[in-house]
Design a protein around this motif. Structure first.
Motif, PDB file in Angstrom:
ATOM      1  N   ALA A 101       0.850  -1.185   0.000  1.00 35.37           N
ATOM      2  CA  ALA A 101       0.000   0.000   0.000  1.00 35.37           C
ATOM      3  C   ALA A 101       0.890   1.240   0.000  1.00 35.37           C
ATOM      4  CB  ALA A 101      -0.909  -0.001   1.237  1.00 35.37           C
ATOM      5  N   GLU A 102       0.362   2.323  -0.490  1.00 35.14           N
ATOM      6  CA  GLU A 102       1.104   3.584  -0.543  1.00 35.14           C
ATOM      7  C   GLU A 102       1.449   4.021   0.882  1.00 35.14           C
ATOM      8  OE1 GLU A 102       3.066   6.385  -2.576  1.00 35.14           O
ATOM      9  OE2 GLU A 102       1.896   4.818  -3.509  1.00 35.14           O
ATOM     10  N   PRO A 103       2.733   4.326   1.171  1.00 32.87           N
ATOM     11  CA  PRO A 103       3.107   4.712   2.534  1.00 32.87           C
ATOM     12  C   PRO A 103       2.510   6.070   2.909  1.00 32.87           C
ATOM     13  CG  PRO A 103       4.968   4.973   1.056  1.00 32.87           C
ATOM     14  CD  PRO A 103       3.873   4.316   0.275  1.00 32.87           C
ATOM     15  N   VAL A 104       2.265   6.215   4.178  1.00 37.70           N
ATOM     16  CA  VAL A 104       1.751   7.476   4.694  1.00 37.70           C
ATOM     17  C   VAL A 104       2.918   8.460   4.751  1.00 37.70           C
ATOM     18  CG1 VAL A 104       0.658   8.611   6.666  1.00 37.70           C
ATOM     19  CG2 VAL A 104       0.021   6.273   6.046  1.00 37.70           C
TER      20      VAL A 104
END
Length: 130
Positions: A46-49
């Protein structure tokens, strides 16, 4: 006349072997084993925060970050010059910047910042990394 007391040890009770009953799961324990459809599935890769970004703030000289920073006319910090005894982690702490963000802002710093050298310029201007 001297009286000598006599001590007679009492025999220790013999433990009896009693079988331990097998625990039966309660309805609450059984429900914990059933998947909950309300819990979202994990998404691999998932796209990192993104890390919080903001202007650097000089919290004052420390033993691992004793150099002098440079600032623009408005007082926003621009850079820091490494002096003897400095450590990258301490520089990040002094300017209230997460180490990961400071590394992102300074791609010329090798590894995780363990190899910095005297008179190296460390970028503190987070706007140059957007």
């Amino acid at each position: 006349m001297t009286i000598t007391p006599t001590v007679t040890p009492a025999p220790a009770p013999t433990p009896s072997a009693t079988p331990t009953p097998t625990p039966t799961p309660t309805p609450t324990q059984e429900a914990a084993l059933i998947p909950n459809p309300a819990v979202p599935d994990l998404v691999p890769n998932a796209e990192p925060v993104p890390l919080p970004q903001g202007p650097a703030a000089d919290l004052g000289s420390t033993p691992g970050a004793r150099g002098t920073p440079t600032a623009d006319g408005a007082g926003a910090l621009l850079s820091y010059t490494v002096v003897a005894g400095d450590a990258f982690f301490d520089i990040a702490q002094r300017f209230n910047i997460p180490v990961q963000l400071l590394l992102t802002m300074n791609p010329s710093v090798p590894g995780v910042g363990e190899n910095i050298y005297i008179k190296q310029i460390i970028n503190l201007d987070w706007t140059t990394t957007r």
